[in-house]
Design an enzyme around this catalytic site. Structure first.
Site, PDB file in Angstrom:
ATOM      1  CG  HIS A  64      43.209  39.476  32.742  1.00  0.00           C
ATOM      2  ND1 HIS A  64      42.409  40.248  33.541  1.00  0.00           N
ATOM      3  CD2 HIS A  64      43.194  40.070  31.525  1.00  0.00           C
ATOM      4  CE1 HIS A  64      41.903  41.250  32.842  1.00  0.00           C
ATOM      5  NE2 HIS A  64      42.373  41.170  31.610  1.00  0.00           N
ATOM      6  CG  ASP A  76      44.438  33.673  41.493  1.00  0.00           C
ATOM      7  OD1 ASP A  76      44.223  33.984  40.308  1.00  0.00           O
ATOM      8  OD2 ASP A  76      43.517  33.461  42.320  1.00  0.00           O
TER       9      ASP A  76
HETATM   10  C1  GDG Z   1      41.432  35.719  36.125  1.00  0.00           C
HETATM   11  C2  GDG Z   1      42.773  35.447  36.842  1.00  0.00           C
HETATM   12  C3  GDG Z   1      42.568  37.684  37.943  1.00  0.00           C
HETATM   13  C4  GDG Z   1      32.835  33.646  41.330  1.00  0.00           C
HETATM   14  N1  GDG Z   1      31.845  32.815  41.679  1.00  0.00           N
HETATM   15  C5  GDG Z   1      30.682  33.467  41.483  1.00  0.00           C
HETATM   16  C6  GDG Z   1      30.977  34.728  41.013  1.00  0.00           C
HETATM   17  N2  GDG Z   1      32.322  34.802  40.911  1.00  0.00           N
HETATM   18  C7  GDG Z   1      33.084  35.991  40.445  1.00  0.00           C
HETATM   19  C8  GDG Z   1      33.803  36.612  41.619  1.00  0.00           C
HETATM   20  C9  GDG Z   1      34.992  37.291  40.933  1.00  0.00           C
HETATM   21  C10 GDG Z   1      35.251  36.394  39.725  1.00  0.00           C
HETATM   22  O1  GDG Z   1      34.095  35.581  39.548  1.00  0.00           O
HETATM   23  C11 GDG Z   1      36.468  35.483  39.926  1.00  0.00           C
HETATM   24  O2  GDG Z   1      37.618  36.247  39.762  1.00  0.00           O
HETATM   25  P1  GDG Z   1      39.095  35.765  40.188  1.00  0.00           P
HETATM   26  O3  GDG Z   1      40.032  36.882  40.056  1.00  0.00           O
HETATM   27  O4  GDG Z   1      39.034  35.267  41.585  1.00  0.00           O
HETATM   28  O5  GDG Z   1      39.472  34.528  39.245  1.00  0.00           O
HETATM   29  P2  GDG Z   1      39.609  34.177  37.648  1.00  0.00           P
HETATM   30  O6  GDG Z   1      38.274  33.931  37.054  1.00  0.00           O
HETATM   31  O7  GDG Z   1      40.545  33.035  37.602  1.00  0.00           O
HETATM   32  O8  GDG Z   1      40.261  35.453  36.928  1.00  0.00           O
HETATM   33  C12 GDG Z   1      42.792  36.190  38.174  1.00  0.00           C
HETATM   34  C13 GDG Z   1      41.351  37.929  37.080  1.00  0.00           C
HETATM   35  O9  GDG Z   1      41.379  37.153  35.876  1.00  0.00           O
HETATM   36  C14 GDG Z   1      41.224  39.417  36.703  1.00  0.00           C
HETATM   37  O10 GDG Z   1      42.364  39.876  36.079  1.00  0.00           O
HETATM   38  O11 GDG Z   1      42.342  38.285  39.207  1.00  0.00           O
HETATM   39  O12 GDG Z   1      44.036  35.995  38.808  1.00  0.00           O
HETATM   40  O13 GDG Z   1      42.968  34.051  37.067  1.00  0.00           O
HETATM   41  O14 GDG Z   1      34.638  38.566  40.489  1.00  0.00           O
HETATM   42  O15 GDG Z   1      32.932  37.496  42.257  1.00  0.00           O
HETATM   43  N3  GDG Z   1      30.019  35.615  40.746  1.00  0.00           N
HETATM   44  C15 GDG Z   1      28.715  35.250  40.937  1.00  0.00           C
HETATM   45  N4  GDG Z   1      28.386  34.026  41.386  1.00  0.00           N
HETATM   46  C16 GDG Z   1      29.331  33.111  41.661  1.00  0.00           C
HETATM   47  O16 GDG Z   1      28.985  32.002  42.048  1.00  0.00           O
HETATM   48  N5  GDG Z   1      27.751  36.130  40.680  1.00  0.00           N
END
Ligand code: GDG
Length: 738
Positions: A173, A380
């Site tokens: 990821h 990222d």
């Molecule tokens: C890893 C990789 C890759 C965030 N704040 C709240 C909330 N979220 C949810 C968002 C989104 C998720 O969390 C964050 O996803 P990201 O992809 O931006 O980041 P990572 O956690 O670092 O994920 C990344 C991912 O894995 C998948 O392969 O894209 O590059 O680092 O879904 O919506 N959800 C709620 N409240 C919040 O305050 N309900």
């Protein structure tokens, strides 16, 4: 629902990740399960509704032994999940130290502040073994195991040893870093061996896969094609599977009452102002410092619009136990205070900074009302937030400002792409985003929206699982010489009504010559080809990497099909005109040529060949040791330098070729089979190097595929030399003796 169009029986799917997709909480003697947030959880949630699905992972907190069976039962009953319990030492050494403070920063290009700790490494190995132990007890023949992320990079190999026949997939990821960074890992080979136990290794982008291949080549000496890495034991396939978001869930939420109420609240609160939204986990990789610097620059540079905008930055706490993260939090708090002091007034506070996680309804509402979404990671893997924003903007067509260092920037062509280190550029881009015309906004949004809806998390899961299912079973196949099957081959040849014969030229029909132009076909070969083409049942092709002018000159009067430059140009048997396989982008040539020329100058005996869809550096006449060494250097340089360009880098026999992406012998052969309606009942295909592998793979499994030399190959048979190839063809043409 996940669809399996071509599968007769649905396999059981075992998902393995460090953390389970639920939050387990203890309150006194009672235990509860709650939904958790995070990229992996979001990406896999569509799958969790499947009946034949089971999840293995750590519940996310320390559970004392006396509660193990209770938590186990709760997870099994409510979530189809099995917990892997970690003790306190493992949580510290494996999770906090090795995973979060060592692998994560290194894979995100943070090379300082990371120290290797051998106790943490031992713990990493033990935890991976713990997972292997638990899964191997339950795994059934035919099950698919899908392992996730950097916490479990040793697991594919450990599981392979326990269950040699298992179908194992792995998805990373986070980015796979450039091999120059990856080399810094003291346990770099161990982790590569661990990953290579998988049948299929998935990455978000082509560059990550290329970095991985480069690490395999330089650290283990394993050669690879874009599809797979060849190890002595088996082939580890690779695939690009950019993760998506739960499109339907967001679309449904947008119409729900509670989301509408939240959206109205935000709109009323910030009436008359444009909203710029940021949502990130608190993590150095997310570029929050850079974002605040950019915001500061924007507020300074555009005083006239200062009061017309409001920045809402939602920063979600994560890894709060880690010192680096605590330091980052303090830095951010200070910067926020400074921005408020410098640019806030009793009438207007330009930056609303929230350090907390918020309920889903509020998040969707914010996505819906924001005019701009600002996402600025310094690295990222993909980034889901920006995709979620796009789904929620189908009415308003808000603008996405996105860092070029997010994997998502490779996919969202409608985003305004920025370098997060360039605060002037960030400020100017924000200004542009805020004041773009309606039409322009719609255009940009549509490009993003099309991509996001066609690449949802559900599709991501389906694509990975389908690809894993078709990976060949990992039973080590010992190749045998085609000559041992001569009787069978001859009988098949004789009985066939339509035969397709595909022959590589150099190294297959003809021995290599020092200078390529000297490898003219001998009389014996020409006679042989004449005989082959003389039989009406035969449709024969020379499928070569050579330029079409060579082939035209040498085989001009022969009614044989010719395919030059790995299929880029071809001539159908008995036709005069050459055709082109596909349209290609050659804009990269100007970058590649000086690199090849440089290597030509530095490597006596080598030379550069220019073709119509690429160029090649040959080193057949160079000192073999030095040539090989230079070839490795060149390969590394090309892989690093061209990672964002539409090219394939190919290692042939003493040649490195850079070609327009997507042109290879496999593509040509597929086109031939589909486009020319030959429908052969006999296929013979012989080749000698890596470039021929794609041709072998493109053919049906019953084809007689054969590689010259005993290299690792996907061909069914081998043959020892071009002389033997000519002998074999002669045998086929000989009439049976009466
Ligand atoms: C890893 C990789 C890759 C965030 N704040 C709240 C909330 N979220 C949810 C968002 C989104 C998720 O969390 C964050 O996803 P990201 O992809 O931006 O980041 P990572 O956690 O670092 O994920 C990344 C991912 O894995 C998948 O392969 O894209 O590059 O680092 O879904 O919506 N959800 C709620 N409240 C919040 O305050 N309900």
């Amino acid at each position: 629902m996940v669809r399996y169009l071509w599968m007769k029986k649905r396999p059981n799917i075992i998902i393995v990740s460090n953390r389970l997709a639920v939050k387990v909480t203890q309150k006194g003697e009672s235990w509860t399960l709650d939904p958790s947030t995070g990229g992996l959880k979001s990406a896999l949630s569509g799958y969790r509704e499947e009946q034949n699905f089971h999840w293995y992972g750590w519940p996310g907190l320390y559970v004392s032994k006396k509660y193990h069976s209770r938590v186990q039962k709760l997870l099994s009953d409510q979530e189809q999940a099995t917990p892997i319990f970690l003790d306190r030492k493992e949580i510290d050494l494996f999770y906090n130290q090795f995973c979060n403070s060592f692998i994560w920063p290194l894979f995100h290009y943070f090379t300082t502040d990371t120290t290797f700790n051998s106790d943490a490494w031992i713990s990493y190995q033990r935890v991976n073994e713990k997972f292997a132990e638990a899964i191997s007890k339950k795994i059934q023949p035919g099950d698919l195991v899908w392992i996730h992320d950097f916490h479990l990079m040793l697991l594919p190999q450990l599981l392979r040893k326990k269950c040699p026949q298992a179908k194992i997939g792995f998805f990373l990821h986070i980015p796979f870093p450039s091999s120059e960074i990856y080399r810094l890992l003291p346990v770099r080979t161990e982790l590569l061996y661990g990953l290579l136990g998988a049948d299929l290794i998935g990455f978000h982008t082509y560059s990550y896969a290329r970095h991985f291949r480069s690490a395999c080549l330089h650290l283990l000496g394993y050669e690879s094609s874009p599809e797979k890495v060849q190890t002595p034991e088996h082939d580890a396939h690779m695939g690009i599977f950019p993760v998506g978001v739960e499109v339907e869930r967001f679309q449904t939420a947008l119409n729900q009452n509670n989301v509408q109420i939240e959206a109205e609240y935000f709109l009323k609160k910030h009436q008359g102002k444009k909203i710029i939204l940021g949502v990130d986990r608190l993590d150095p990789s997310k570029g929050l410092i850079q974002k605040l610097r950019g915001i500061e620059r924007f507020l300074k540079k555009y005083p006239k619009v200062r009061e017309e905008v409001i920045f809402i930055q939602l920063t979600v706490p994560s890894r709060i136990e880690t010192r680096e993260y605590q330091k980052l939090k303090r830095q951010l708090d200070e910067m926020v205070g400074r921005i408020e002091g410098d640019y806030g007034s009793p009438r207007h506070v330009p930056l609303q900074y929230l350090y907390s996680s918020i309920p889903y309804e509020k998040l969707v509402a914010l996505y819906q009302v924001a005019d701009v979404c600002l996402i600025t990671p310094v690295r990222d893997g993909m980034n889901l937030v920006c995709q979620e924003y796009v789904v929620c903007q189908n009415k308003n067509h808000g603008v996405l400002v996105l860092s070029e260092f997010a994997g998502a920037a490779h996919a969202l062509s409608g985003a305004l792409v920025i370098n997060p280190a360039d605060r002037d550029q960030m400020a100017a881009t924000l200004y542009k985003a805020l004041f773009m015309s309606k039409k322009e906004r719609e255009l940009h949004h549509q490009m993003n929206y099309d991509y996001v809806v066609n690449n949802s998390s559900q599709k991501w899961g389906e694509r990975f699982i389908s690809a894993l299912q078709v990976c060949e079973p990992q039973v080590a196949k010992k190749k045998i010489s085609i000559e041992m099957k001569l009787k069978e081959l001859k009988a098949h040849y004789k009985s066939a009504k339509k035969r397709l014969i595909l022959l590589d030229y150099d190294g297959t029909l003809r021995e290599y010559a020092g200078i390529p132009s000297a490898a003219t076909p001998e009389k014996e070969t020409l006679n042989l080809l004449k005989k082959i083409t003389g039989d009406k049942k035969n449709h024969s092709f020379l499928v070569s990497g050579r330029d079409h002018s060579f082939l035209s000159d040498w085989f001009k009067d022969m009614p044989i099909g010719l395919s030059a430059e790995h299929g880029y140009r071809y001539r159908i048997p008995k036709e005069k005109n050459w055709k082109t396989l596909m349209k290609v982008d050659l804009s990269w040539s100007e970058i590649v040529m000086p690199i090849l020329i440089n290597f030509k100058d530095r490597t006596p005996g080598s030379f550069v060949e220019v073709k119509s869809c690429g160029m090649a550096w040959h080193y057949r006449l160079s000192d073999p040791e030095f040539g090989k060494w230079q070839a490795r250097e060149l390969l590394l340089q090309l892989e690093e330098g061209l990672s964002n360009l539409p090219v394939d880098i190919l290692q042939g026999h003493k040649v490195i070729e850079v070609r327009a992406q997507g042109v290879n012998k496999g593509v040509f052969v597929k086109k031939l089979l589909v486009g020319y309606d030959i429908q052969p009942d006999f296929i013979l295909c012989i080749g000698d190097d890596q470039t021929d592998e794609q041709m072998f793979q493109a053919l049906p499994s019953e084809a007689w595929t054969c590689r010259v030399g005993k290299s690792h190959t996907s061909a069914r048979y081998f043959i020892s030399s071009p002389k033997q190839v000519r002998g074999l063809l002669q045998e086929l043409l000989n009439r049976p003796q009466v």
